[in-house]
Design an enzyme around this catalytic site. Structure first.
Site, PDB file in Angstrom:
ATOM      1  N   ARG A   1      72.512 -40.944  19.744  1.00  0.00           N
ATOM      2  CA  ARG A   1      73.547 -39.937  20.033  1.00  0.00           C
ATOM      3  C   ARG A   1      73.228 -39.154  21.284  1.00  0.00           C
ATOM      4  NH1 ARG A   1      72.741 -40.314  14.721  1.00  0.00           N
ATOM      5  NH2 ARG A   1      71.241 -38.621  14.712  1.00  0.00           N
TER       6      ARG A   1
ATOM      7  N   GLU B   1      61.855 -35.761  10.820  1.00  0.00           N
ATOM      8  CA  GLU B   1      62.146 -35.026   9.589  1.00  0.00           C
ATOM      9  C   GLU B   1      62.120 -36.026   8.420  1.00  0.00           C
ATOM     10  OE1 GLU B   1      66.001 -33.277   9.703  1.00  0.00           O
ATOM     11  OE2 GLU B   1      65.697 -32.100   7.894  1.00  0.00           O
TER      12      GLU B   1
HETATM   13  P1  AMP Z   1      63.034 -34.162  15.025  1.00  0.00           P
HETATM   14  O1  AMP Z   1      62.121 -35.108  15.739  1.00  0.00           O
HETATM   15  O2  AMP Z   1      62.557 -33.826  13.655  1.00  0.00           O
HETATM   16  O3  AMP Z   1      63.333 -32.943  15.868  1.00  0.00           O
HETATM   17  O4  AMP Z   1      64.392 -34.930  14.776  1.00  0.00           O
HETATM   18  C1  AMP Z   1      65.319 -35.044  15.800  1.00  0.00           C
HETATM   19  C2  AMP Z   1      65.946 -36.406  15.839  1.00  0.00           C
HETATM   20  O5  AMP Z   1      66.334 -36.863  14.540  1.00  0.00           O
HETATM   21  C3  AMP Z   1      67.203 -36.358  16.665  1.00  0.00           C
HETATM   22  O6  AMP Z   1      67.260 -37.522  17.473  1.00  0.00           O
HETATM   23  C4  AMP Z   1      68.313 -36.290  15.660  1.00  0.00           C
HETATM   24  O7  AMP Z   1      69.368 -37.124  16.055  1.00  0.00           O
HETATM   25  C5  AMP Z   1      67.721 -36.762  14.356  1.00  0.00           C
HETATM   26  N1  AMP Z   1      67.913 -35.816  13.251  1.00  0.00           N
HETATM   27  C6  AMP Z   1      66.944 -35.148  12.595  1.00  0.00           C
HETATM   28  N2  AMP Z   1      67.431 -34.402  11.608  1.00  0.00           N
HETATM   29  C7  AMP Z   1      68.765 -34.579  11.643  1.00  0.00           C
HETATM   30  C8  AMP Z   1      69.851 -34.057  10.870  1.00  0.00           C
HETATM   31  N3  AMP Z   1      69.657 -33.187   9.858  1.00  0.00           N
HETATM   32  N4  AMP Z   1      71.096 -34.445  11.199  1.00  0.00           N
HETATM   33  C9  AMP Z   1      71.314 -35.316  12.219  1.00  0.00           C
HETATM   34  N5  AMP Z   1      70.341 -35.835  12.966  1.00  0.00           N
HETATM   35  C10 AMP Z   1      69.077 -35.485  12.692  1.00  0.00           C
END
Ligand code: AMP
Length: 173
Positions: free
Chosen positions: A61, A98
């Site tokens: 995205r 996450e």
């Molecule tokens: P992080 O590395 O934990 O900051 O996760 C960010 C990445 O995971 C991004 O590329 C987001 O597209 C995806 N992502 C993580 N959590 C979500 C969520 N709750 N909703 C949508 N995309 C998420």
């Protein structure tokens, strides 16, 4: 278009892609012509024309948002992709999500030494993805001028992992 109306176009999808995750679905926002152009403009105004040489979009995205931002800056676009998707010589970084772990890659020649790079993604959660991407850019010689994400999940405190970077987010939870 004000940020409350833009925020109302983000759809919460509980238990996707796994139980316990509330997925922030930005497709209604992207499909709204006013909201889409507004978020792109806000990112461009924050970092300013003339300050960015390359815009890095994080699969998948992030590509959608990074591309029009790069166009407005008159900057190049660089993809950061999941493992084994890029065809040329890559630099890679493993990181925690996450939900799960993953490896991100960038082409070693994607950025010239000293180029000013803006990193763009849709959601900042734990910050692991953005931090891994910043590390990749720096390892191939780029200078990270900032990180822009549409959405910041403040309760996960990804921001604390990105201290020292100009982190710009539009919608908070
Ligand atoms: P992080 O590395 O934990 O900051 O996760 C960010 C990445 O995971 C991004 O590329 C987001 O597209 C995806 N992502 C993580 N959590 C979500 C969520 N709750 N909703 C949508 N995309 C998420």
């Amino acid at each position: 278009m004000d940020l409350d109306r833009i925020k109302a176009l983000v759809r919460d999808v509980p238990d996707f892609p796994q139980p316990g995750i509330v997925f922030k679905d930005i497709t209604p926002l992207l499909a709204d012509e006013m909201a889409f152009s507004s978020v792109i403009d806000l990112i461009v105004v924050h970092f300013g024309r003339g300050n960015v040489d390359k815009v890095v979009g994080i699969e998948a995205r992030g590509f959608i948002i990074a591309s029009p931002v790069a166009y407005h800056f008159g900057a190049g676009f660089v993809p950061v992709r999941k493992k084994d998707k890029l065809p040329w010589a890559t630099e890679s970084a493993e990181y925690e999500l996450e939900y799960g772990t993953a490896t991100l890659e960038i082409h070693k020649d994607a950025v010239r030494p000293g180029e000013r790079v803006l990193i763009v993604d849709d959601v900042l959660a734990t910050g692991g993805t953005a931090k891994a991407t910043a590390d990749l850019v720096e390892r191939i010689g780029g200078k990270v001028v900032g990180i822009a994400c549409l959405i910041e999940l403040g309760f996960l405190d990804g921001r604390s992992r990105l201290e020292g970077y100009d982190l710009f987010t539009l919608i908070g939870y």
